[in-house]
Design a protein around this motif. Structure first.
Motif, mmCIF file in Angstrom:
data_model
loop_
_atom_site.group_PDB
_atom_site.id
_atom_site.type_symbol
_atom_site.label_atom_id
_atom_site.label_comp_id
_atom_site.label_asym_id
_atom_site.label_seq_id
_atom_site.Cartn_x
_atom_site.Cartn_y
_atom_site.Cartn_z
ATOM 1 N N SER A 243 0.343 -11.128 -1.649
ATOM 2 C CA SER A 243 0.599 -9.552 -2.352
ATOM 3 C C SER A 243 -0.167 -8.620 -1.422
ATOM 4 O O SER A 243 -1.459 -8.905 -1.041
ATOM 5 C CB SER A 243 -0.058 -9.843 -3.712
ATOM 6 N N ILE A 244 0.352 -7.548 -1.255
ATOM 7 C CA ILE A 244 -0.452 -6.491 -0.464
ATOM 8 C C ILE A 244 -0.252 -5.054 -1.513
ATOM 9 O O ILE A 244 0.515 -4.734 -2.135
ATOM 10 C CB ILE A 244 0.405 -5.831 0.685
ATOM 11 N N PRO B 160 7.229 -3.955 11.352
ATOM 12 C CA PRO B 160 7.772 -3.600 9.916
ATOM 13 C C PRO B 160 9.149 -3.121 9.993
ATOM 14 O O PRO B 160 9.896 -3.339 9.052
ATOM 15 C CB PRO B 160 6.714 -2.718 9.683
ATOM 16 N N SER C 13 11.101 -5.950 8.326
ATOM 17 C CA SER C 13 10.995 -5.845 6.828
ATOM 18 C C SER C 13 12.658 -5.432 6.409
ATOM 19 O O SER C 13 12.914 -5.877 5.071
ATOM 20 C CB SER C 13 10.357 -4.275 6.521
ATOM 21 N N ASN D 207 2.310 -1.443 6.229
ATOM 22 C CA ASN D 207 3.318 -2.108 7.028
ATOM 23 C C ASN D 207 3.163 -3.027 8.237
ATOM 24 O O ASN D 207 3.649 -4.194 8.616
ATOM 25 C CB ASN D 207 4.453 -1.069 7.613
ATOM 26 N N LYS E 277 1.865 -5.946 6.591
ATOM 27 C CA LYS E 277 2.924 -6.943 5.878
ATOM 28 C C LYS E 277 3.767 -7.597 7.261
ATOM 29 O O LYS E 277 4.106 -8.611 7.037
ATOM 30 C CB LYS E 277 3.899 -5.914 5.248
ATOM 31 N N PRO F 214 6.100 -11.416 1.846
ATOM 32 C CA PRO F 214 5.218 -10.964 1.072
ATOM 33 C C PRO F 214 5.365 -9.662 0.139
ATOM 34 O O PRO F 214 6.406 -8.848 0.486
ATOM 35 C CB PRO F 214 4.051 -10.427 2.163
ATOM 36 N N LEU G 30 4.729 -6.128 -2.345
ATOM 37 C CA LEU G 30 3.995 -4.958 -2.537
ATOM 38 C C LEU G 30 3.636 -4.720 -3.784
ATOM 39 O O LEU G 30 4.613 -4.753 -4.493
ATOM 40 C CB LEU G 30 4.524 -3.850 -1.645
#
Length: 1384
Positions: free
Chosen positions: A547-548, A1042, A1046, A1121, A1124, A1224, A1226
């Motif tokens: 987790s970020i 990212p 992403s 980002n 991540k 992951p 957010l």
């Protein structure tokens, strides 16, 4: 692929074909710990030795007492005057334990703590003690001399009668069936008394004993009843009767022992007779062995050898002494009398000739003890051929007494002792009865020992400041090692602890100059790679649950470790929060103790409780349980602040679980211990590290042990120390620790040595700091001369400032702190005085070296030796730091050569003199012997003695030059180490650098750099071709990743298309939006309930969570980002393949599913290869490919499970597939308001104006000047005094000492020594001797602790072995719930 992963060994070759870069680091110490056989053998060996010691000392103690009673008997073969003397020895035997307890209790009342006693309780205790001492005196001094040795050996068993009566009342209230043991004891003891009376009645009736001793039987029985009152507390404590009185008694028990010991000595002293006699070995052996038996008994209980090392030897003491006595009697019949007049089986026995002829034996040729034992046994019916049947009464009496004693103390065999217990938790009284040492030990053992230890929570808090990759690897490996030791937090652990790992990274961000974006720097990137690498080592796959979180102080990364424990990485932005170690400590202390402690007392304030989809997960059976990050907070409700611990770590510390558990034991055992530290081992290579290795060894071997034994450790280093939560939260500790430095002295004391200052606050508040030598931790030490001097530049003044602060408040500290006594304050004063005189002492030592080497006069050598320090002081005042360090390095080399020459000169002088019996020679030899013995007592560290020579030749550098450098540069308050920031130094992106060259011109280093100005269109046209062909750098890829990745990543329970749309919308948000400014929920949900809502069989779970309701995007900053993107690499083809195998194997790790598991692995791997045939090993599949892959994997898994008729495992396999594709998440910060207020109140960045900086600098220089002047004056006075003594001459002032050769002959010459030098030498030798004795004491108790730990050490087993111990269905349900945590 990992060799350490057993199930992956067979497929290692396949794994290596999945990617062209399969090679990974394998950190040292990552292998699974095993219980070594040698430790188990050593444990049993120690237990056997202790058991034999208990048996041997108890036999000597009991046998010596019986022999002394026989020697004091009226029927003894000794004269009457000797009989009175041995009676006096009996008195001393009774007084000795009371005198020892008196001294110890008086010490504690005088120097520790004193509680005013309750007079009623005090009077009651005094009456009991007087009755016990009166009964003991009568029994030992009056009754026992009248009886024979066998009767005396048996009659002592009757002192358990009152304890048996009290146990009957106790057993009726708790477990009624156990009443049979004390009833049997009472019956057997009464029967023994009856048989005793019958025995002496028969003796009188048959005229075997002409003297009138029958009345002494009644006196003996009555005195035994009085003695048995000694252990009245045991049963009452177990029944909770008089609970308030007994708990009140514990508060002033020391004072009670002082008074009761005096009363006992007074009562026993009434039987003293005047008389003098030579030394008595029986008295010494009895007194010493009684104390030794008591100590060894305590040791046996603490090392978990209660049965074999304590109960069994003590119970066998009586029979063993009886056997030895009978053997002595039989032996004596043949020597000396039996050889001439017959033996025990011959015809002469009929005439009792052996016993009648004992008085004819020459006492000079035969042992008095052996004769008296034989003479005393002859008083029984054993020798009489006509009346031998009464001897059976005596034998039956002994059997009844011994059986009654054993049945009365049967509970000792059932006691379960914790790893290490306090003596007060094991035994009722501190006093032991030397007259009945075996019965005293067992009857004094508590019937109700505290059972299970309380659960505790440990927060591992590591502070990082510009650590290297290898240093980060050490701390992360240690944390994952502890995770493997603890295991699943939902399961019980024999050490009863839970833990969380927190890493606080200072200065974690940098500003990219081109874009003005605030991004994580290279240190954070290295840390992320280390986490991923270590996770691969322990699990053979990528991190599952990541987790970020964007936070007000920077950022946070949250990981679920392989076994389900939590790891948090807090990234501190120095533009948002204060940096440096002390403020990181304030940050995590307020967060973990303040905020989490507040939530425990106010559970309705917990933010995530209102959002079930984030706070809980739902198993396949519908069981709701908390996520790991919330589960620890839920457990904290049941754990008090006293059992909440913080393990302070540095970012490069390496440790094992054993080290943590040993520190926890110290805090669990003593409630007044606020902190505990372990043995710190410096790591590195080079001469500076060699010097520090021996310096650390000597500091821990001698100095820290002396502080621990005589008072309290003054400094618990922040690289590896365990702090108690309630101690940190105490008044004047944490609140004072948040104070901002405003004055010059505060900059030195607060910021230059924050660890020592925190310990000073704890000591002043009344807490104790301890040292555990078996708790080993390893940390990197400075390897360069400059770094070492700068580190000690901070430590030296801070150490002196905190010690002086403690001495200044000594009056108040002694009142508050029971561990700090006035004598300990005097000891610290002597230590501070010796350290202040260190430069002068080294100067005089160098002068002596000049005398030895160059044969100079004493006064001239002092003048020459004083010139370099004075010049160096002037250089330090006039030049910059780099010049000072250069001069110090050169002088250190010269001094090293001088010290080497001086060492050989001293050895040569000893050879020339023909003796080492001189002050210098004795000191050198004794130091060498003492350090060698100390090293031998630390076998694992014996190699440190090799670095002693390096330490010796560097003494001038460490104690003279370094002291000068530290004092003169006291005004410099920068950290001095790890000052470089490779993140902030990056001014331009690497891809803008066209030319970067370094060259040397004479002695100048020049750097030529040509950069690309993208704003210049002309330059763009000229270099456009080169720029377009240049490959993207790491900075580019981290920024572009990212955007590229992403949009391809699926989230749990969220469709890939919807996720891509949310990411596009999310990327359009402003990068400067602060976390939580307008969002109340997460963008990405981690709830596994959403996973089940997609399944047609879990319709009832869909109502729990609606992902469309109330979901808002979480605005984050620019750094998120790129971070991540690092974790999204888990979805590359190679990583996905490896992760899928491990997820399937973990989900189906029960051996009953082994065949299905391997088939699934093979088929699903082939499916993945087929679906991603066109994807490169380091590439991420596209959105469509991921959707098709997930559908194909689920379809194949369903078919295989259906074929094997295990459809019940379908959902578990489906979860494993989804976890393989998890990206992951957010998340939004829950405690947003707390962090805003904490930053505002304590942790806002310090921005000092120019005027304030100038004022602080002026005050620091003024403080520096005062300190240097004080140091200079004191040391100059010492040197000048020695100088004038040299000028006055040896004929007037010097002390003459006789000179002896090693063979003991005296020389005609005398040695002349200066008084000051001799005084300082004796003072230093005295301190070393005191420290050496403390080390011996500390080593014994360290050995006890280590042996007790090894006996309860965790036995590592494979998961499959553990799983097969339970039923298949139960294991299946449990594993379903575990799989949500990403444990592997």
């Amino acid at each position: 692929c990992r060799i350490s992963n057993i199930k992956s060994q067979g497929n290692e070759g396949i794994c290596r074909k999945d990617t062209w870069d399969p090679f990974q680091l394998n950190p040292v110490g990552a292998e699974k710990e095993r219980t070594r056989r040698c430790f188990q053998v050593a444990q049993y060996l120690v237990a056997a030795i202790v058991g034999l010691a208990v048996l041997g000392t108890a036999m000597i103690s009991k046998g010596s007492l019986v022999v002394l009673a026989a020697l004091a008997s009226p029927d003894s073969l000794r004269p009457q005057k000797d009989q009175q003397f041995y009676l006096l020895m009996l008195v001393f035997c009774l007084v000795c334990p009371n005198f020892l307890v008196f001294l110890k209790s008086l010490w504690r009342c005088t120097f520790k703590n004193f509680v005013h006693p309750n007079m009623k309780t005090m009077a009651f205790i005094c009456v009991i003690e007087c009755l016990v001492s009166f009964g003991t005196s009568v029994l030992v001094l009056v009754v026992m001399p009248q009886f024979d040795v066998l009767t005396n050996l048996f009659i002592s068993g009757g002192v358990c009668i009152v304890s048996a009566v009290l146990q009957i009342g106790f057993r009726l209230q708790s477990e009624s069936w156990k009443i049979v043991f004390p009833i049997c004891s009472l019956i057997l003891t009464v029967a023994g008394y009856i048989l005793l009376g019958l025995d002496y009645y028969v003796r009188q009736a048959t005229a075997m004993d002409s003297s009138d001793r029958y009345m002494y039987v009644g006196v003996g029985i009555g005195s035994s009843l009085l003695v048995s009152l000694c252990w009245w507390e045991n049963s009452l404590q177990a029944t909770n009767h008089m609970k308030e009185t007994l708990s009140e008694l514990d508060g002033f028990r020391d004072f009670v022992f002082v008074i009761s010991s005096i009363l006992r000595i007074t009562v026993i002293g009434n039987y003293l007779w005047s008389g003098t006699r030579e030394y008595s070995s029986c008295f010494l052996s009895q007194a010493f062995c009684s104390a030794a038996c008591h100590w060894f008994g305590v040791v046996a209980c603490k090392i978990h050898a209660v049965r074999m090392g304590f109960a069994l030897p003590v119970c066998l003491t009586g029979p063993a002494v009886l056997l030895v006595g009978i053997m002595i009697f039989i032996t004596q019949t043949d020597n000396p009398v039996g050889a001439a007049h017959g033996n025990i089986t011959g015809d002469y026995m009929e005439d009792n000739f052996f016993c009648r002829s004992l008085h004819l034996v020459n006492h000079n040729n035969t042992s008095i003890v052996l004769l008296e034992i034989s003479n005393s046994i002859c008083r029984t019916s054993l020798y009489n051929n006509y009346y031998q049947w009464p001897f059976s009464l005596l034998a039956l009496e002994g059997l009844c007494m011994w059986s009654g004693f054993v049945t009365c103390t049967y509970y000792v065999w059932k006691i379960k002792v914790q790893r290490i217990e306090r003596t007060s938790q094991l035994f009722v009284r501190r006093l032991y009865e030397s007259s009945f040492i075996d019965l005293s030990l067992l009857l004094n053992t508590k019937m109700k020992v505290p059972k299970a230890i309380q659960n505790c929570v440990i927060y591992l808090c590591a502070t990082m400041w510009h650590e290297t990759y290898d240093e980060m690897l050490k701390i992360l490996t240690s944390m994952f090692r502890l995770d493997r030791y603890r295991g699943d937090p939902k399961e019980e652990h024999k050490d009863c602890f839970d833990f969380e790992c927190h890493i606080y990274v200072d200065d974690a961000f940098m500003t990219e100059k081109d874009t003005e974006k605030r991004l994580v720097n290279e240190y954070v990137k290295d840390l992320i790679q280390v986490v991923i690498e270590v996770y691969r080592v322990y699990t053979n796959k990528e991190p599952d649950d990541v987790s970020i979180i964007d936070t007000p102080y920077g950022g946070r990364l949250m990981f679920v470790m392989p076994e389900g424990n939590m790891l948090y990485i807090h990234l501190k932005d120095k533009s948002l929060i204060r940096n440096k170690k002390r403020w990181s400590q304030v940050m995590y202390m307020y967060y973990l103790l303040g905020w989490k402690g507040y939530l425990v007392k106010n559970p309705h304030k917990i933010p995530h409780h209102s959002n079930e989809q984030r706070s809980s997960l739902i198993s396949l059976d519908g069981e709701i349980f908390l996520c790991p990050q919330y589960d620890n907070d839920n457990k904290r409700k049941f754990i008090s602040d006293e059992n909440t611990y913080i393990l302070a770590l540095d970012g490069d510390t390496d440790f094992h679980p054993k080290a943590v558990i040993l520190l926890v034991d110290r805090l669990r055992m003593y409630d007044n211990v606020g902190a505990a530290c372990g043995r710190i081992h410096p790591l590195g290579m080079g001469p500076m590290v060699w010097y520090q290795k021996f310096e650390y060894a000597v500091g821990h071997w001698l100095q820290k042990t002396a502080e621990h034994v005589f008072g309290s450790v003054l400094c618990s280093p922040g690289c590896f120390s365990l702090f108690r939560g309630s101690a940190i939260m105490d008044d004047n500790v944490l609140k004072r620790y948040t104070a901002k430095s405003t004055r010059a002295s505060e900059y030195v004391q607060y910021d230059q040595g924050e660890d020592r200052w925190l310990c000073t606050l704890l000591l002043q508040q009344g807490w104790r700091v301890e040292y555990n030598a078996a708790s080993d931790a390893y940390t990197n030490s400075p390897q360069e001369f400059e770094e070492f001097y700068n580190q000690r530049r901070r430590w030296g003044p801070s150490t002196l400032a905190n010690t002086l602060d403690l001495l200044h408040s000594s009056v108040e500290t002694v009142k508050r702190n029971s561990s700090i006594s006035r004598l300990y304050i005097i000891y610290q004063m002597l230590s501070v005085g010796s350290s202040i005189l260190g430069p002068a002492s080294v100067t005089l030592m160098i002068a002596s070296a000049f005398q030895f080497i160059f044969t100079l006069s004493g006064e001239l050598s002092i003048v020459i030796a004083s010139i370099p320090p004075v010049i160096y002081i002037i250089i330090c005042f006039l030049t910059k730091s780099s010049t000072q360090l250069l001069i110090a390095a050169l002088l250190s080399i010269l001094y090293a050569f001088l010290m080497t020459a001086a060492l050989f000169s001293i050895i040569g002088d000893i050879v020339v003199q023909g003796t080492f019996l001189t002050p210098t020679g004795l000191f050198l030899v004794s130091m060498a012997i003492m350090y060698t013995v100390t090293a031998l007592l630390h076998p694992e560290e014996f190699g440190m003695i090799i670095y002693g020579l390096m330490y010796f030749i560097c003494i001038p550098s460490g104690y003279l030059l370094l002291t000068i450098y530290s004092l003169v540069n006291m005004h410099v308050v920068s950290w001095g180490t790890r000052e470089s920031n490779k993140g902030e130094e990056q001014v331009k992106k690497n891809h803008n650098i066209l030319c970067d060259k370094k060259c040397k011109l004479c002695c100048w280093d020049m750097k030529i750099q040509v950069s690309q100005e993208t704003e210049n269109p002309m330059l763009q046209k000229i270099t456009g071709q080169a720029v377009t062909q240049a490959p993207p750098t790491a900075a580019d890829s981290s920024e572009a990743a990212p955007q590229e990745l992403s949009s391809l990543m699926p989230q749990r329970g969220v469709s890939i298309k919807r996720h891509a749309a949310e990411v596009d919308k999310y990327q359009g948000e402003s990068s400067n939006t602060r976390t939580g400014s307008g969002s109340d929920s997460d963008l990405f949900n981690s709830s596994s309930a959403e996973e089940y809502s997609e399944d047609e069989d879990e319709d009832d779970d869909e109502s729990l969570i609606d992902p469309a309701d109330g979901t808002e995007q979480v605005p984050v900053r620019d750094w998120v980002n790129p971070v991540k993107a690092e974790f999204l690499k888990k979805l590359t083809y190679a990583n996905m393949k490896r992760n899928l195998k491990e997820q399937i194997r973990y989900s189906l790790r029960n051996k009953n599913h082994e065949d299905v598991c391997e088939e699934l692995v093979q088929v699903l791997t082939e499916t993945l290869n087929t679906q991603l045939n066109g994807v490169g090993p380091e590439n991420v599949p596209s959105e469509v490919e991921l959707e098709e892959l997930q559908y194909a994997l689920n379809k194949q898994a369903r078919c295989i499970l259906k074929t094997n008729q295990v459809e019940r495992l379908e959902k578990r396999v489906k979860i494993a597939i989804e976890k393989t594709l998890t990206a992951p998440q957010l998340k939004k910060l829950d405690e947003l308001d707390f962090w805003h207020k904490l930053l505002e109140r304590y942790l806002e960045p310090i921005i000092d104006d120019k005027a304030h900086k100038e004022e602080v600098t002026r005050e620091l220089k003024s403080l520096r000047n005062k300190a240097v002047f004080l140091y200079f004056i004191i040391n100059v006075l010492w040197v000048v005094a020695t100088f004038f003594l040299q000028i006055i001459g040896s004929e007037v002032i010097n002390i003459e000492i006789p000179k002896y050769f090693p063979n003991g002959t005296r020389s005609d010459e005398n040695l002349r020594v200066e008084p000051l030098s001799l005084m300082f030498l004796f003072s230093f030798a005295f301190l070393l001797l005191v420290q050496f004795l403390a080390m011996l004491y500390h080593r014994v108790y360290t050995l006890i602790h280590v042996v007790s730990y090894r006996s309860t050490e965790k036995d590592y087993k494979d998961r499959s072995e553990v799983s097969n111990k339970t039923a298949n269905d139960v294991v299946t349900n449990d594993l379903d719930s575990y799989s949500f945590n990403g444990i592997s």
